[in-house]
Design a protein around this motif. Structure first.
Motif, PDB file in Angstrom:
ATOM      1  N   GLU A  15       0.672  -1.240  -0.211  1.00  0.00           N
ATOM      2  CA  GLU A  15      -0.016  -0.010   0.018  1.00  0.00           C
ATOM      3  C   GLU A  15       0.699   1.326   0.043  1.00  0.00           C
ATOM      4  OE1 GLU A  15       0.231  -1.461   4.313  1.00  0.00           O
ATOM      5  OE2 GLU A  15      -0.092  -2.351   2.209  1.00  0.00           O
ATOM      6  N   VAL A  16       2.163   1.152   0.560  1.00  0.00           N
ATOM      7  CA  VAL A  16       2.865   2.530   0.429  1.00  0.00           C
ATOM      8  C   VAL A  16       3.604   2.608  -0.677  1.00  0.00           C
ATOM      9  CG1 VAL A  16       5.437   3.182   1.478  1.00  0.00           C
ATOM     10  CG2 VAL A  16       3.450   2.150   3.059  1.00  0.00           C
ATOM     11  N   ASP A  26       2.435  10.845   2.544  1.00  0.00           N
ATOM     12  CA  ASP A  26       2.232  11.513   3.906  1.00  0.00           C
ATOM     13  C   ASP A  26       3.462  11.076   4.466  1.00  0.00           C
ATOM     14  OD1 ASP A  26       2.392   8.597   4.350  1.00  0.00           O
ATOM     15  OD2 ASP A  26       0.373   8.269   4.912  1.00  0.00           O
ATOM     16  N   ALA A  27       3.671  11.625   5.736  1.00  0.00           N
ATOM     17  CA  ALA A  27       4.740  11.723   6.620  1.00  0.00           C
ATOM     18  C   ALA A  27       5.325  10.393   6.894  1.00  0.00           C
ATOM     19  CB  ALA A  27       4.524  12.557   7.714  1.00  0.00           C
ATOM     20  N   GLU A  28       4.413   9.363   7.082  1.00  0.00           N
ATOM     21  CA  GLU A  28       4.685   8.018   7.409  1.00  0.00           C
ATOM     22  C   GLU A  28       5.433   7.443   6.349  1.00  0.00           C
ATOM     23  OE1 GLU A  28       2.769   3.756   8.677  1.00  0.00           O
ATOM     24  OE2 GLU A  28       1.510   5.481   8.166  1.00  0.00           O
ATOM     25  N   SER A  29       4.998   7.610   5.141  1.00  0.00           N
ATOM     26  CA  SER A  29       5.588   7.080   3.800  1.00  0.00           C
ATOM     27  C   SER A  29       6.937   7.818   3.603  1.00  0.00           C
ATOM     28  CB  SER A  29       4.994   7.046   2.611  1.00  0.00           C
ATOM     29  OG  SER A  29       3.513   6.512   2.571  1.00  0.00           O
ATOM     30  N   ASP A 239      -1.419  18.632  -0.586  1.00  0.00           N
ATOM     31  CA  ASP A 239      -0.740  17.183  -0.619  1.00  0.00           C
ATOM     32  C   ASP A 239       0.737  17.362  -0.882  1.00  0.00           C
ATOM     33  OD1 ASP A 239      -3.233  16.169  -0.076  1.00  0.00           O
ATOM     34  OD2 ASP A 239      -3.466  15.330  -2.102  1.00  0.00           O
ATOM     35  N   TYR A 240       1.249  18.246  -1.765  1.00  0.00           N
ATOM     36  CA  TYR A 240       2.540  18.321  -2.189  1.00  0.00           C
ATOM     37  C   TYR A 240       3.168  19.079  -0.984  1.00  0.00           C
ATOM     38  CZ  TYR A 240       2.238  16.584  -6.628  1.00  0.00           C
ATOM     39  OH  TYR A 240       2.077  15.455  -7.839  1.00  0.00           O
ATOM     40  N   ALA A 245       6.974  19.184   3.563  1.00  0.00           N
ATOM     41  CA  ALA A 245       7.352  19.397   5.036  1.00  0.00           C
ATOM     42  C   ALA A 245       7.748  18.219   5.751  1.00  0.00           C
ATOM     43  CB  ALA A 245       5.849  19.789   5.801  1.00  0.00           C
ATOM     44  N   ALA A 246       7.347  16.978   5.105  1.00  0.00           N
ATOM     45  CA  ALA A 246       8.073  15.619   5.751  1.00  0.00           C
ATOM     46  C   ALA A 246       9.398  15.419   5.195  1.00  0.00           C
ATOM     47  CB  ALA A 246       6.899  14.670   5.602  1.00  0.00           C
TER      48      ALA A 246
END
Length: 566
Positions: A15-16, A26-29, A239-240, A245-246
């Motif tokens: 899924e990632v 997202d930050a997790e990915s 989203d970008y 930011a991450a």
């Protein structure tokens, strides 16, 4: 240091992977990608220690300081080792150490930069130690901390001793200190904090560079435009903004005179080098574009999108030189994001820039679509690679091109055809045996014996069309075009839309100088010859061969049509 002798395998959940393929993450990915890059940094650091020449002094001390720092503040050490300039230094130095059995003095000096990295860790973690660090370009640079410039009488030293007491730095000689420049910008509850690296010797990707510190006005200018770009991104491209930011940590300003619009490196995750931009939108686009390369570089370090060992060169519609398949995949991914950016942004720019925004959107869409169509069935792609390309294709399908003004769409079509044909006549070489057979058949009045085999042979000189600037000027600013383009050259006639007169002019140029690449492509464009645009290199080669054999130049368009029937 923990984890340096054996790193656990880092898996990318399905899924990632699909999330990364589908655009901003997202930050997790982003954290998963960063973990992979940090593991690679640690492995490279271990390998450098093990491979360094035995006569390089004090590396054991550097290692001990890094171990103590990691014990005190592991997140600080990770931040330091993940600094883009440290990654570039580490990869470059490890390559130089391992490339040849005889290590040069300059490489020994580069290995000793590890002492400066260790000193930076001690400063940031509040440790105490005395350590001898290298002097480069008359200065001591501690990555992520700052730079101490030695006064003139001491500037020729190779190394100097630094005393660090609970994080405070003392030199035994006079210095002037420049702290690392940082800027934090915030809008709509989201913030971005970056280092603006203008002094680290390893900040630029191609080669080490001397410090080039921004003056106060220049730094303020960068910060102001970054604030404006961040406001734009958080307002219209959330989203970008989230993935920047991450993932974005460092901006490396390049001189205004550099031709580089923006650049990233597989060894500098989170770093972007870029020249000054004319607008916040340009800066935002550059950041969106380059963070895609950082993501994809990190992803491709963890899994394979294409089979290893492939050496074939391929055509990339945004480049004047042949590219490896890996480079084409990078372009597909990055320019898909650019197309998405301009799909929104073209309606938000001032009216005077609206046409350029529509053009950029359509141009990037069509370039990426051409690249996808050329590679989607490649046997060199792995199953994951095919999923990756399919995801970009789906993202393009979601962008509506029908809203682009028709004349701009026509200009894009022309430029794409011009670019591809110019690239082919420049970098593709027909098989001499097949060319001779075709020339003999033409001279004897026989049908073409078959398609002429070709191969890509990269040429160092870039393939550039002389027409493109005129076509773009007419598309963006018709008044300026008609005011300045008043002569009757083939290029101007073509850009003006008088294709019949342009074809005649180009044909005269071809017959006068049969090796003139630009004239062959221009003739194909003006006459609408699909065969000549698809195989300009073959038409030219057979034309020259017939001329050499018979002394009579074939009619170029007739020859192209004859070859096209093969």
């Amino acid at each position: 240091m923990s984890g340096t002798t054996e790193l656990p395998g880092l898996r990318v959940p399905s899924e990632v992977f699909d999330r990364i393929c589908s655009g901003p993450v997202d930050a997790e990915s982003m954290t998963l990608l960063r973990r992979g890059q940090y593991g690679i940094r640690l492995l490279r650091l271990c390998t450098l220690i093990e491979s360094a020449p035995e006569d390089v002094r004090d590396l054991e001390q550097a290692w001990s300081v890094l171990e103590a720092a990691e014990h005190a503040a592991p997140s600080v050490v990770e931040d330091l080792l993940m600094h883009p300039a440290v990654g570039v230094w580490l990869a470059r130095t490890l390559h130089d150490v391992c490339a040849t059995p005889a290590v040069s003095d300059s490489t020994r000096t580069e290995v000793q930069v590890l002492l400066a990295v260790a000193a930076a860790a001690a400063v940031r973690c509040g440790l105490s130690c005395t350590i001898s660090v290298p002097v480069v370009d008359g200065a001591v640079t501690l990555p992520t901390v700052g730079q101490w410039r030695l006064h003139e009488q001491d500037g020729s030293a190779d190394r100097v001793e630094v005393r660090i007491t609970a994080g405070d730095v003392t030199f035994g000689r006079r210095t002037s200190f420049v702290t690392v420049k940082r800027h934090r910008t915030a809008a709509r509850g989201r913030s971005l904090e970056v280092v603006i690296d203008d002094v680290d010797p390893h900040r630029e990707f191609p080669a080490p560079a001397p410090p080039d510190p921004l003056d106060e006005a220049a730094f303020d200018g960068w910060c102001k435009q970054l604030d404006e770009a961040w406001d734009l991104l958080t307002r219209w491209h959330g989203d970008y903004a989230g993935e920047l930011a991450a993932g974005l940590t460092t901006l490396i300003p390049l001189a205004a005179r550099t031709p580089v619009f923006a650049a990233s490196s597989t060894n500098a995750f989170g770093g972007i080098a870029l020249s000054p931009k004319d607008s916040a939108a340009e800066l935002a686009e550059a950041m969106v574009h380059e963070i895609q390369h950082s993501k994809l570089n990190a992803l491709m370090d963890l899994l394979s999108l294409h089979r290893e060992g492939g050496t074939a060169w391929v055509y990339a519609p945004w480049r004047s030189d042949p590219r490896p398949l890996c480079g084409l995949l990078h372009g597909i991914y990055a320019f898909t994001s650019v197309a998405e950016f301009w799909y929104v942004q073209r309606d938000l720019v001032p009216p005077a820039q609206s046409r350029r925004g529509h053009f950029t959107f359509a141009h990037r869409c069509r370039q990426v679509r051409a690249a996808i169509d050329s590679v989607r069935d490649s046997p060199e792609l792995t199953d994951l690679g095919k999923r990756f390309v399919a995801a970009s294709s789906a993202r393009l399908d979601a962008l509506d091109l029908t809203s682009v003004p028709a004349d701009l769409t026509d200009a894009v079509t022309t430029l794409l055809a011009d670019h591809r044909a110019t690239w082919r006549i420049h970098h593709v070489r027909p098989n001499p045996v097949d060319v001779a057979a075709a020339a003999d058949a033409w001279a004897d009045g026989r049908p073409c014996p078959g398609a002429v085999r070709c191969e890509v042979v990269p040429v160092a000189q870039p393939a550039v069309s002389s027409r493109a600037a005129l076509v773009e000027l007419r598309a963006f600013d018709p008044e300026s075009f008609h005011r300045t383009a008043r002569d009757e050259t083939a290029h101007v006639l073509f850009a003006r839309g008088d294709h019949e007169a342009a074809a005649a002019a180009y044909e005269r140029e071809v017959l006068a100088e049969p090796s003139h690449d630009d004239a062959w492509v221009g003739l194909g464009l003006a006459a609408g010859s699909a065969a000549l645009l698809d195989q300009p290199q073959t038409v030219r080669a057979v034309h020259l061969r017939v001329l050499a054999r018979t002394g009579v130049a074939p009619a170029p368009l007739e020859l192209a049509a004859w070859l096209g029937r093969a």
